[in-house]
Design a protein around this motif. Structure first.
Motif, PDB file in Angstrom:
ATOM      1  N   PHE A   1      62.692  44.523 111.167  1.00 56.69           N
ATOM      2  CA  PHE A   1      63.050  44.726 112.570  1.00 56.69           C
ATOM      3  C   PHE A   1      63.585  43.492 113.280  1.00 56.69           C
ATOM      4  O   PHE A   1      64.307  43.610 114.265  1.00 56.69           O
ATOM      5  CB  PHE A   1      61.827  45.232 113.347  1.00 56.69           C
ATOM      6  N   ILE A   2      63.226  42.298 112.818  1.00 56.46           N
ATOM      7  CA  ILE A   2      63.477  41.128 113.661  1.00 56.46           C
ATOM      8  C   ILE A   2      64.962  40.860 113.869  1.00 56.46           C
ATOM      9  O   ILE A   2      65.374  40.434 114.956  1.00 56.46           O
ATOM     10  CB  ILE A   2      62.746  39.891 113.097  1.00 56.46           C
ATOM     11  N   GLY A   3      65.780  41.125 112.871  1.00 56.83           N
ATOM     12  CA  GLY A   3      67.212  40.900 113.051  1.00 56.83           C
ATOM     13  C   GLY A   3      67.791  41.763 114.148  1.00 56.83           C
ATOM     14  O   GLY A   3      68.557  41.289 114.999  1.00 56.83           O
ATOM     15  N   GLN A   4      67.432  43.029 114.151  1.00 61.25           N
ATOM     16  CA  GLN A   4      67.914  43.954 115.178  1.00 61.25           C
ATOM     17  C   GLN A   4      67.403  43.559 116.551  1.00 61.25           C
ATOM     18  O   GLN A   4      68.143  43.588 117.542  1.00 61.25           O
ATOM     19  CB  GLN A   4      67.440  45.366 114.838  1.00 61.25           C
ATOM     20  N   LEU A   5      66.137  43.174 116.642  1.00 63.45           N
ATOM     21  CA  LEU A   5      65.559  42.805 117.927  1.00 63.45           C
ATOM     22  C   LEU A   5      66.207  41.535 118.475  1.00 63.45           C
ATOM     23  O   LEU A   5      66.443  41.424 119.674  1.00 63.45           O
ATOM     24  CB  LEU A   5      64.048  42.616 117.787  1.00 63.45           C
ATOM     25  N   ARG A   6      66.491  40.584 117.598  1.00 62.64           N
ATOM     26  CA  ARG A   6      67.167  39.359 118.027  1.00 62.64           C
ATOM     27  C   ARG A   6      68.591  39.653 118.500  1.00 62.64           C
ATOM     28  O   ARG A   6      69.038  39.136 119.525  1.00 62.64           O
ATOM     29  CB  ARG A   6      67.204  38.344 116.887  1.00 62.64           C
ATOM     30  N   SER A   7      69.289  40.486 117.764  1.00 59.19           N
ATOM     31  CA  SER A   7      70.681  40.802 118.110  1.00 59.19           C
ATOM     32  C   SER A   7      70.771  41.526 119.440  1.00 59.19           C
ATOM     33  O   SER A   7      71.733  41.348 120.196  1.00 59.19           O
ATOM     34  CB  SER A   7      71.313  41.656 117.008  1.00 59.19           C
ATOM     35  N   ALA A   8      69.750  42.341 119.737  1.00 55.69           N
ATOM     36  CA  ALA A   8      69.749  43.093 120.989  1.00 55.69           C
ATOM     37  C   ALA A   8      69.516  42.194 122.195  1.00 55.69           C
ATOM     38  O   ALA A   8      69.827  42.563 123.325  1.00 55.69           O
ATOM     39  CB  ALA A   8      68.685  44.186 120.944  1.00 55.69           C
ATOM     40  N   GLY A   9      68.945  41.015 121.963  1.00 57.05           N
ATOM     41  CA  GLY A   9      68.704  40.091 123.064  1.00 57.05           C
ATOM     42  C   GLY A   9      67.531  40.464 123.928  1.00 57.05           C
ATOM     43  O   GLY A   9      67.384  39.959 125.052  1.00 57.05           O
ATOM     44  N   ARG A  10      66.693  41.326 123.430  1.00 57.06           N
ATOM     45  CA  ARG A  10      65.502  41.739 124.183  1.00 57.06           C
ATOM     46  C   ARG A  10      64.531  42.348 123.166  1.00 57.06           C
ATOM     47  O   ARG A  10      64.816  42.447 121.989  1.00 57.06           O
ATOM     48  CB  ARG A  10      65.853  42.777 125.246  1.00 57.06           C
ATOM     49  N   GLY A  11      63.401  42.756 123.641  1.00 57.96           N
ATOM     50  CA  GLY A  11      62.466  43.430 122.766  1.00 57.96           C
ATOM     51  C   GLY A  11      61.207  42.621 122.512  1.00 57.96           C
ATOM     52  O   GLY A  11      61.039  41.501 122.996  1.00 57.96           O
ATOM     53  N   VAL A  12      60.323  43.221 121.714  1.00 59.70           N
ATOM     54  CA  VAL A  12      58.997  42.663 121.478  1.00 59.70           C
ATOM     55  C   VAL A  12      58.633  42.847 120.020  1.00 59.70           C
ATOM     56  O   VAL A  12      58.854  43.905 119.430  1.00 59.70           O
ATOM     57  CB  VAL A  12      57.937  43.376 122.360  1.00 59.70           C
ATOM     58  N   LEU A  13      58.058  41.804 119.424  1.00 63.10           N
ATOM     59  CA  LEU A  13      57.447  41.890 118.106  1.00 63.10           C
ATOM     60  C   LEU A  13      56.036  41.331 118.227  1.00 63.10           C
ATOM     61  O   LEU A  13      55.854  40.146 118.517  1.00 63.10           O
ATOM     62  CB  LEU A  13      58.244  41.087 117.071  1.00 63.10           C
ATOM     63  N   VAL A  14      55.043  42.194 118.047  1.00 61.76           N
ATOM     64  CA  VAL A  14      53.637  41.786 118.128  1.00 61.76           C
ATOM     65  C   VAL A  14      52.990  42.017 116.770  1.00 61.76           C
ATOM     66  O   VAL A  14      53.033  43.126 116.233  1.00 61.76           O
ATOM     67  CB  VAL A  14      52.867  42.581 119.201  1.00 61.76           C
ATOM     68  N   ASN A  15      52.417  40.963 116.212  1.00 61.94           N
ATOM     69  CA  ASN A  15      51.616  41.074 114.996  1.00 61.94           C
ATOM     70  C   ASN A  15      50.165  40.787 115.350  1.00 61.94           C
ATOM     71  O   ASN A  15      49.864  39.762 115.972  1.00 61.94           O
ATOM     72  CB  ASN A  15      52.100  40.081 113.932  1.00 61.94           C
ATOM     73  N   VAL A  16      49.287  41.700 114.963  1.00 61.19           N
ATOM     74  CA  VAL A  16      47.873  41.545 115.300  1.00 61.19           C
ATOM     75  C   VAL A  16      47.196  40.689 114.239  1.00 61.19           C
ATOM     76  O   VAL A  16      47.084  41.085 113.078  1.00 61.19           O
ATOM     77  CB  VAL A  16      47.179  42.913 115.440  1.00 61.19           C
ATOM     78  N   ALA A  17      46.743  39.527 114.654  1.00 61.74           N
ATOM     79  CA  ALA A  17      45.967  38.644 113.791  1.00 61.74           C
ATOM     80  C   ALA A  17      44.490  38.926 114.061  1.00 61.74           C
ATOM     81  O   ALA A  17      44.076  40.085 114.083  1.00 61.74           O
ATOM     82  CB  ALA A  17      46.334  37.187 114.043  1.00 61.74           C
ATOM     83  N   SER A  18      43.698  37.897 114.284  1.00 64.44           N
ATOM     84  CA  SER A  18      42.263  38.102 114.493  1.00 64.44           C
ATOM     85  C   SER A  18      41.637  36.762 114.823  1.00 64.44           C
ATOM     86  O   SER A  18      42.179  35.694 114.502  1.00 64.44           O
ATOM     87  CB  SER A  18      41.629  38.678 113.221  1.00 64.44           C
ATOM     88  N   MET A  19      40.456  36.808 115.431  1.00 65.68           N
ATOM     89  CA  MET A  19      39.651  35.597 115.552  1.00 65.68           C
ATOM     90  C   MET A  19      39.359  35.014 114.177  1.00 65.68           C
ATOM     91  O   MET A  19      39.137  33.808 114.033  1.00 65.68           O
ATOM     92  CB  MET A  19      38.347  35.909 116.278  1.00 65.68           C
ATOM     93  N   ALA A  20      39.357  35.864 113.160  1.00 67.37           N
ATOM     94  CA  ALA A  20      39.101  35.404 111.791  1.00 67.37           C
ATOM     95  C   ALA A  20      40.193  34.471 111.286  1.00 67.37           C
ATOM     96  O   ALA A  20      40.007  33.793 110.272  1.00 67.37           O
ATOM     97  CB  ALA A  20      38.977  36.604 110.849  1.00 67.37           C
ATOM     98  N   ALA A  21      41.330  34.413 111.996  1.00 65.91           N
ATOM     99  CA  ALA A  21      42.430  33.553 111.569  1.00 65.91           C
ATOM    100  C   ALA A  21      42.164  32.076 111.822  1.00 65.91           C
ATOM    101  O   ALA A  21      42.840  31.218 111.256  1.00 65.91           O
ATOM    102  CB  ALA A  21      43.717  33.955 112.293  1.00 65.91           C
ATOM    103  N   TYR A  22      41.191  31.770 112.667  1.00 65.51           N
ATOM    104  CA  TYR A  22      41.019  30.403 113.145  1.00 65.51           C
ATOM    105  C   TYR A  22      40.037  29.574 112.332  1.00 65.51           C
ATOM    106  O   TYR A  22      39.866  28.387 112.607  1.00 65.51           O
ATOM    107  CB  TYR A  22      40.599  30.428 114.620  1.00 65.51           C
TER     108      TYR A  22
END
Length: 233
Positions: A94-115
């Motif tokens: 998705f990221i190429g399309q979202l970047r080309s559109a000049g708008r949009g959102v990409l959210v990846n859910v990590a966790s407190m466990a990541a720290y």
């Protein structure tokens, strides 16, 4: 810098009957036990994303609780396929399309466990560290494109996550947050004039992450978490 358009449709994050942070349009399909098949199946199921897609939310994930040397190897491979491979595949799709559109959102859910390392949930913590690192890097790569990239790190949340893990003890005795509170944290971060690369949901979680990074050694943090999870094992 132009302020990004606020996100209003929080339902795109939250399906109350499942307690998940996800978009129905980006929900991944069911996967087979085979790790290779799972890795392929968890990629975006159609050859190209919909041209109308403006928001992508990677929320799917599960964990294995217990000593690493006793874990089922097939389950661990599936965990990597879901928690790592799927996140990378869908983000890349998705990221190429979202970047080309000049708008949009990409959210990846990590966790407190990541720290920090997580004894008895060792692989899960490692996969979430991957998600956090990948997403923060994508945030930097996407600056100036209009795409908002965010790594969202909730703590223990009231979802079916613990049913899949097989025990509520994986929460380590902490109070469970509501999915709605986690959603509000994500939306508030995305609506900032200059959205951050990552955000931790929950005031106490933010305090704990700060203390772990600033006031304790790596050894002390690992030993503390190990003692906590040993009581629950």
């Amino acid at each position: 810098m132009r302020r990004p358009r606020p996100i209003r449709d929080a339902e795109c994050f939250h399906r109350p009957h499942k307690g998940k942070l996800t978009c129905p349009s980006t929900a991944p399909p069911a996967v087979s036990p085979s790790s290779q098949a799972a890795a392929r199946a968890w990629a975006w199921p159609s050859p190209t994303p919909s041209p109308a897609t403006e928001r992508t939310f990677n929320n799917a994930g599960f964990a294995t609780f217990g000593p690493f040397h006793q874990a089922d190897p097939d389950r661990l491979r599936r965990e990597i396929a879901v928690d790592v491979t799927a996140v990378a595949d869908i983000s890349r799709a998705f990221i190429g399309q979202l970047r080309s559109a000049g708008r949009g959102v990409l959210v990846n859910v990590a966790s407190m466990a990541a720290y920090q390392p997580n004894p008895r949930m060792a692989l899960y913590g490692a996969t979430k560290a991957f998600v956090l690192s990948l997403t923060e890097a994508l945030w930097e790569e996407s600056r100036g494109t209009g795409l908002r990239v965010l790594a969202l790190s909730p703590g223990a949340t009231r979802t079916e996550f613990f049913d899949v893990v097989g025990t509520p003890q994986a929460a380590g005795g902490t109070r469970l947050a509501s999915p709605a509170d986690v959603v509000r944290t994500a939306l508030a971060a995305l609506d900032r004039r200059n959205p951050p690369p990552s955000v931790i949901a929950g005031r106490m979680n933010r305090v704990m992450a700060f203390l772990a990074r600033r006031l304790a050694s790596r050894r002390q943090v690992i030993r503390a978490i190990g003692r906590l999870t040993a009581k629950e094992a």
